[in-house]
Design an enzyme around this catalytic site. Structure first.
Site, PDB file in Angstrom:
ATOM      1  N   GLY A  19     -32.385 -29.120 -37.060  1.00  0.00           N
ATOM      2  CA  GLY A  19     -32.777 -29.646 -38.361  1.00  0.00           C
ATOM      3  C   GLY A  19     -33.340 -28.631 -39.328  1.00  0.00           C
ATOM      4  O   GLY A  19     -34.117 -28.987 -40.216  1.00  0.00           O
ATOM      5  N   LYS A  20     -32.944 -27.367 -39.192  1.00  0.00           N
ATOM      6  CA  LYS A  20     -33.454 -26.324 -40.106  1.00  0.00           C
ATOM      7  C   LYS A  20     -33.175 -26.667 -41.566  1.00  0.00           C
ATOM      8  O   LYS A  20     -34.048 -26.538 -42.429  1.00  0.00           O
ATOM      9  CB  LYS A  20     -32.817 -24.967 -39.785  1.00  0.00           C
ATOM     10  CG  LYS A  20     -33.213 -24.347 -38.474  1.00  0.00           C
ATOM     11  CD  LYS A  20     -32.674 -22.938 -38.347  1.00  0.00           C
ATOM     12  CE  LYS A  20     -31.175 -22.826 -38.446  1.00  0.00           C
ATOM     13  NZ  LYS A  20     -30.467 -23.566 -37.381  1.00  0.00           N
ATOM     14  N   LYS A  42     -29.145 -18.729 -48.110  1.00  0.00           N
ATOM     15  CA  LYS A  42     -28.575 -18.769 -46.765  1.00  0.00           C
ATOM     16  C   LYS A  42     -27.654 -17.553 -46.707  1.00  0.00           C
ATOM     17  O   LYS A  42     -26.532 -17.579 -47.232  1.00  0.00           O
ATOM     18  CB  LYS A  42     -27.783 -20.065 -46.568  1.00  0.00           C
ATOM     19  CG  LYS A  42     -27.106 -20.200 -45.216  1.00  0.00           C
ATOM     20  CD  LYS A  42     -27.878 -21.094 -44.297  1.00  0.00           C
ATOM     21  CE  LYS A  42     -27.152 -21.280 -42.959  1.00  0.00           C
ATOM     22  NZ  LYS A  42     -27.918 -22.095 -42.021  1.00  0.00           N
ATOM     23  N   SER A  46     -21.599 -20.477 -41.068  1.00  0.00           N
ATOM     24  CA  SER A  46     -20.340 -20.815 -40.408  1.00  0.00           C
ATOM     25  C   SER A  46     -20.367 -22.317 -40.140  1.00  0.00           C
ATOM     26  O   SER A  46     -21.434 -22.905 -39.964  1.00  0.00           O
ATOM     27  CB  SER A  46     -20.165 -20.016 -39.120  1.00  0.00           C
ATOM     28  OG  SER A  46     -21.280 -20.162 -38.263  1.00  0.00           O
ATOM     29  N   ASP A  57     -24.464 -26.309 -45.158  1.00  0.00           N
ATOM     30  CA  ASP A  57     -25.870 -25.971 -45.356  1.00  0.00           C
ATOM     31  C   ASP A  57     -26.119 -25.448 -46.766  1.00  0.00           C
ATOM     32  O   ASP A  57     -27.086 -25.827 -47.430  1.00  0.00           O
ATOM     33  CB  ASP A  57     -26.306 -24.908 -44.340  1.00  0.00           C
ATOM     34  CG  ASP A  57     -26.366 -25.448 -42.925  1.00  0.00           C
ATOM     35  OD1 ASP A  57     -26.249 -26.667 -42.744  1.00  0.00           O
ATOM     36  OD2 ASP A  57     -26.527 -24.636 -41.992  1.00  0.00           O
ATOM     37  N   ALA A 120     -29.189 -18.904 -39.306  1.00  0.00           N
ATOM     38  CA  ALA A 120     -28.157 -19.732 -38.698  1.00  0.00           C
ATOM     39  C   ALA A 120     -28.356 -19.757 -37.183  1.00  0.00           C
ATOM     40  O   ALA A 120     -28.694 -18.732 -36.581  1.00  0.00           O
ATOM     41  CB  ALA A 120     -26.767 -19.185 -39.038  1.00  0.00           C
TER      42      ALA A 120
END
Length: 216
Positions: A19-20, A42, A46, A57, A120
Site C-alpha cells: 500500500g505504498k 516516482k 513497472s 502508481d 518500487a
C-alpha cells in the site's frame, strides 16, 4: 537533482502490494490541505501490461498532487512488465539504468515544501541495475523515511529487516490496513512501539506531525 525540496521524504515498503501508493496519496492530500506546496515523484515504475494506464502508481500519485503522470514519472521510465524495474527493462529489450540515472532525472518545481519520492517493491527489491531503495536513500539523503507495512502476521520481522538498512535516518512506520478490533494488529503495534522503539502510525494523516513537525 534540480530545486531540492525543503524536506525530502522517501516512501518505501516492506514488500510489494503493502500500500505504498495509497499511503503516499493520502499523505500528499493531507499536506496540501495544510497549505504546503507538495510534489511527488516516482523515479521508475513497472506494471502489468494489461493494467489500466490511468491506474498506474504515477497516475494515482499525479491525481493526488494535481500534477501530470509523466511529470511524476518520466515516460521513458514506465516499464509495462510485472517484475522489478531493471528486470522489466531487460525483458522489454530497453537500456539498463542506474540509481544515479534516476537521481539525475529528478526535477522539482521551485519552492516545494515537501517532496515525496516513492520507491518500487520492497526496500531491497532491485530499483536499478546497481541498487535498491536503500541505495536511493543514500544518494538522496532524505530528511525522513516512511516505511509502509501490512499490519498482519509477519510484520514485526518485515519491519525489522526493512528498517535496519536505513540506519539512523528519521523513520516512521505506517501499519497499513490496521484494524483496531484485530488482536494481532494491536499486539504487533504494541511490540513495534514498546519493544522495538519504532515510531508507528496507523493512519497516513498522522505522518504530517513527524514529517513537518506540525500537529496532525
Amino acid at each position: 537533482m534540480a530545486n531540492r525540496p525543503e524536506r525530502l521524504v522517501l516512501v518505501a515498503g516492506t514488500g510489494t502490494e503493502v500500500g505504498k501508493t495509497w499511503v503516499a496519496c493520502r499523505l500528499v492530500r493531507a499536506l496540501r490541505r495544510r497549505g504546503l506546496i507538495v510534489a511527488v515523484r516516482k523515479p521508475v515504475q513497472s506494471y502489468d501490461p494489461d493494467d489500466d494506464p490511468t491506474e498506474t502508481d504515477a497516475a494515482l500519485l499525479a491525481h493526488a498532487a494535481g500534477d501530470h503522470p509523466a511529470i511524476v514519472c518520466p515516460r521513458h521510465r514506465w516499464y509495462p512488465a510485472a517484475m522489478a524495474p531493471p528486470m522489466a527493462a531487460a525483458a522489454l529489450g530497453r537500456p539498463g539504468f542506474t540509481i544515479a540515472d534516476l537521481v539525475d532525472e529528478l526535477a522539482w518545481p521551485p519552492a516545494v515544501g515537501v517532496g515525496l519520492v516513492e520507491t518500487a517493491g520492497g526496500v531491497r527489491s532491485p530499483l536499478a541495475d546497481d541498487g535498491d531503495a536503500v541505495t536511493l536513500a543514500e544518494a538522496l539523503d532524505p530528511e525522513h523515511v516512511v516505511l509502509v507495512a501490512d499490519a498482519g502476521l509477519g510484520v514485526v520481522n518485515a519491519v525489522r529487516l526493512a528498517a535496519a538498512p536505513f540506519g539512523r535516518r528519521p523513520l516512521t512506520v505506517v501499519l497499513n490496513r490496521f484494524d483496531p478490533d484485530d488482536e494481532l494488529h494491536l499486539r504487533n503495534l504494541e511490540w513495534l512501539v514498546e519493544r522495538d522503539g519504532y515510531e508507528v502510525v496507523t493512519d497516513p494523516e498522522d505522518l504530517v506531525a513527524p514529517i513537518v513537525g506540525w500537529p496532525s
